[in-house]
Design an enzyme around this catalytic site. Structure first.
Site, PDB file in Angstrom:
ATOM      1  N   GLU B 250     106.980 -37.678 -57.605  1.00 44.68           N
ATOM      2  CA  GLU B 250     107.520 -38.070 -58.909  1.00 44.68           C
ATOM      3  C   GLU B 250     106.848 -37.136 -59.900  1.00 44.68           C
ATOM      4  O   GLU B 250     105.625 -37.141 -60.033  1.00 44.68           O
ATOM      5  CB  GLU B 250     107.177 -39.546 -59.132  1.00 44.68           C
ATOM      6  CG  GLU B 250     107.953 -40.184 -60.240  1.00 44.68           C
ATOM      7  CD  GLU B 250     107.099 -40.302 -61.466  1.00 44.68           C
ATOM      8  OE1 GLU B 250     107.060 -39.324 -62.239  1.00 44.68           O
ATOM      9  OE2 GLU B 250     106.466 -41.350 -61.639  1.00 44.68           O
ATOM     10  N   CYS B 287     105.207 -41.248 -67.462  1.00 42.76           N
ATOM     11  CA  CYS B 287     106.320 -40.497 -66.879  1.00 42.76           C
ATOM     12  C   CYS B 287     107.603 -40.805 -67.630  1.00 42.76           C
ATOM     13  O   CYS B 287     108.548 -40.026 -67.608  1.00 42.76           O
ATOM     14  CB  CYS B 287     106.547 -40.882 -65.417  1.00 42.76           C
ATOM     15  SG  CYS B 287     105.098 -41.421 -64.541  1.00 42.76           S
TER      16      CYS B 287
END
Lengths: 514, 514
Positions: B250, B287
């Site tokens: 990720e 994120c």
């Protein structure tokens, strides 16, 4: 499209038939992929019933091609008529299987976690999830199944079922068969009122077309069945893209067969004869061909070898798919027969005519096999090697050292249960399918089938290319948070899932019918 | 292990605390991976209840660390106490979530197609399928969630839930926190009577340890949360192995936020203030930080910008996780502020002390944004850019050109429904989660969550790293054909599945309780 020297070859003679064929160039890839991309949003939005009906219509159109299809596929592949007829049935059957899967709706993976506005310290939002198709998919068919693993084969069926437009790079070993099937799919697209771009078909020899296809930015995944070299080349291209994409390549497997001691004692000879039947079926040109036999030394094994040798000596020569495949097969056999630790047990009958495969069975011992990884490489065609082991531990060591496989087979009697049970955990890590008292050739198209396995059997051992689970390869999850009903996909609105399974707050509801 | 100059750093001062830490070398990777491999067959064989209890026990041991854990994590990360306390709750919560998933058994993906011995022309074999764990998994935690995305974070929880031993490469930004949590996991392993190798922990600075871990042949998958450069480096290593393995990285996302016209008109100023709250939360080190705002020119947008500028000007400086992250943040801001097509709307307050982030908001127009891909790259920290669009078509064009994202947000009123509905199909192809009238920061750990998305948001957009669906990343299917009950896994024997969902001949049975 232009006409080049590209021709349809009659496998049994190696001679071209018919006129030179129209072929596509790299420039055509652009137009075909643009059409696939343009069709995607429309195609993925039609309801499950319409998509299922489209899959069934493809099957009907294939059947409507009648004997022309059967004769053409037989001629181009060299495979016998009953086999090709069976393969047509399987091709239509898997389209129907996926139609059923699409209708039942489990593929959508629906999940709803209702909002908890009063939760402390923070409220929980409304969350809803579904799987959506990836986008246009490139499919490279296999030469050895000109119908079931090619133009309208398993990869095409599962990608279309997922809602992905498909661009097929037709296999150059059966271009006339491929064009007939492509025509059937196009007819189904038209009959169902879908955009033309739902299906594209690129025809031509060489690797350039396929390379351009995998590199096209609109392609989002690749399905491939073929050689290890070919599969790995596509994987490399796909990984080097600006946006890498998944490649599902089914590549290489020698499908170990373990003969347990009690079974060998009880019926070693019968097993030997049956083994040759599996080994030579379809000229051995199966991904699941039993290319490796493992057993512990003993009288039962000697009986197996004698019977196998006798049956193989009587095996008729068979036309292989192409001259190139036959030549590679001969090279593989030459490497094995000239290996100083390998003994040739028996060969089949010598054939007359081009590309006739002469089946072969070799043997070696476990230490020799463990010492040379080349002895474990696939020889595509009717070729198998027996590894004679001193005891159960040595047999387990050979299995542990083996590469990833599509299948692993155990022949056993009840007295072998302990012997076999110890092997199961080893085999689970090596193969996608474990079978007992049968032969790996013959892959059932079903829900519980896995035709896949750890590398290098496939490039992605988390998947299968046969059976209904194959649809998952072309899907990805999307979560919708606090979207109004007007913006949510219909299947995720309150009451929307209908009979489709739904994971509601973590508990599976198998559809309103239950 | 040896003692080097490796130290735990206090984020707020940049000073080391405590003694030099014991670190592992590349040679330790061998022993840790061997232990993980040795533990695998035992760990994957324990029943679902025992595995679920182990996950819960880890949570209990983490809670038992008490205030020492909270204080250590606060000191090493510079994050405030309420945030770290909340993160501990989330960490324990996701372990419990996976315990529930393991108990319910849907993760096993059980399928049975019963034999049809009388089917013509060929009988159908008995086929049974389950998902099995891949094997030992390497986990690289994130710096920005020292608990929830680190040693016992989402990747560890989902891999352990799947039945995979885990080897964590501890994040060097919070080694003391990591060692405390690793101790809690080891205590749970011991309390549950599991082999030590179920959990391994490698500690040290630099990249060598992690590289050796990914290259170890016993590692079968990798979970990673971090930078694009770091993730891509691991992907490359994993693909170059003799047996390539999946990497779930990720990596990078700027999380577009679309402000629809009616919503802007009705509450542009309120949206601007709320936006700054999301932008600056946790020093912007999420994120899912809203790094890109898209809107059509108009009065509402001007009100949004004014309010955002006012709020941002008041934003307090915040300690960033590490000096390195702060330096990269400053470089990213410098690139944007010196860009001749980019205007700085506002900056937050200047801080005193090391690694203090000074939040930033920029603006540009759609043509400039489309002309320079660098404007769409992630600047990790509190940084966002507004792209002013002439009309809805230009806004859609910007979204279509954007890279893959973790999230996409729509702020809308009912009058914006048509405007927003046209964007949903575009956003579905760009992001793993689409949300309305909220902010992307704050990721609910739930069944219907997707924290993932098309490349480069993640290296594998078919998956999620948050929520119960994350378990699927560490599983692969195995099919059992005609195996006797003695050889079948217990859950696949007749009557074996208990309450677990089962696909029986294609129809989902949601467990005997239903």
């Amino acid at each position: 499209m232009e006409r080049t020297g590209f021709r349809s070859i009659t496998a049994a003679t190696g001679e071209p038939a018919g006129e030179p064929l129209a072929t596509h160039g790299v420039a055509d890839v652009e137009a075909v992929c643009a059409a696939a991309e343009a069709a995607f949003d429309t195609y993925r939005s039609i309801d499950n019933e319409a998509r299922a009906a489209f899959l069934e219509k493809i099957g009907e159109e294939i059947v409507a091609l009648g004997d022309t299809l059967i004769e053409t596929a037989c001629r181009e592949s060299g495979l016998p008529r009953p086999r090709i007829e069976g393969e047509r049935g399987r091709t239509v059957g898997q389209l129907k299987l996926f139609a059923g899967v699409v209708r039942r709706g489990g593929w959508m993976g629906l999940r709803i976690d209702p909002a908890m506005p009063d939760r402390a310290p923070l409220p929980r939002p409304d969350l809803r999830l579904r799987m959506i198709p990836l986008g246009p998919v490139a499919v490279f068919g296999a030469s050895n199944f000109p119908l079931a693993f090619s133009t309208a084969g398993g990869d095409t069926a599962s990608a279309l079922a997922a809602g992905c437009p498909v661009v097929v790079k037709g296999h150059p070993a059966h271009p006339a068969t491929g064009e007939l099937v492509a025509g059937a799919i196009r007819a189904a697209v038209k009959a169902c009122g879908l955009p033309e771009g739902v299906f594209g078909h690129l025809v031509g020899p060489g690797n350039e077309l396929g390379q351009a296809l995998v590199q096209d930015p609109r392609i989002t995944a690749v399905g491939f069945t073929g050689s290890r070299g070919g599969g790995l080349a596509l994987v490399k291209l796909a990984q080097a893209r600006e946006v890498p994409i998944p490649v599902y390549a089914e590549m290489s497997s020698i499908n170990p067969v373990v003969l347990c001691p009690a079974a060998l004692s009880a019926r070693g000879a019968a097993l030997g004869t049956a083994f040759v039947g599996s080994l030579t079926m379809g000229a051995g040109q199966f991904c699941t061909n039993p290319g490796l036999v493992l057993a512990v030394e003993g009288e039962g094994l000697d009986a197996f070898v004698s019977a196998a040798a006798e049956a193989l000596t009587q095996a008729e020569p068979q036309t292989m798919l192409t001259g190139g495949i036959h030549a590679a097969y001969e090279r593989g056999l030459q490497d094995l027969s000239s290996h100083d630790k390998v003994e040739t047990v028996a060969r089949g009958k010598v054939g007359e005519g081009v590309a006739r495969g002469q089946a072969a069975f070799f043997q070696t011992d476990a230490q020799a096999f463990l010492a040379d990884a080349a002895l474990g490489h696939e020889v595509f065609g009717a070729s198998s090697i027996l590894v004679r082991c001193r005891d159960a531990d040595e047999l387990a060591a050979v299995l542990k050292a083996a590469e990833g496989q599509l299948t692993a087979t155990i022949h056993m009697d009840e007295a072998d249960t302990d012997f076999a049970a110890k092997l199961v955990p080893v085999l689970e890590r090596k193969a996608g399918r474990i079978l007992a008292n049968g032969w790996p050739t013959g892959v059932e198209v079903a829900h519980a089938m896995v035709h896949g396995g750890p590398f290098p059997a496939t490039s992605d051992g988390r998947t299968t290319s046969v059976g209904s689970l194959a649809i998952d390869r072309f899907l990805r999850p999307v979560s919708y948070q606090n979207l109004s009903a007007a913006l949510l996909p219909a299947v995720l609105r309150d009451g929307g899932p209908g009979d489709a399974p739904l994971l509601l707050d973590g508990t599976l509801v198998a559809g309103s019918a239950n």
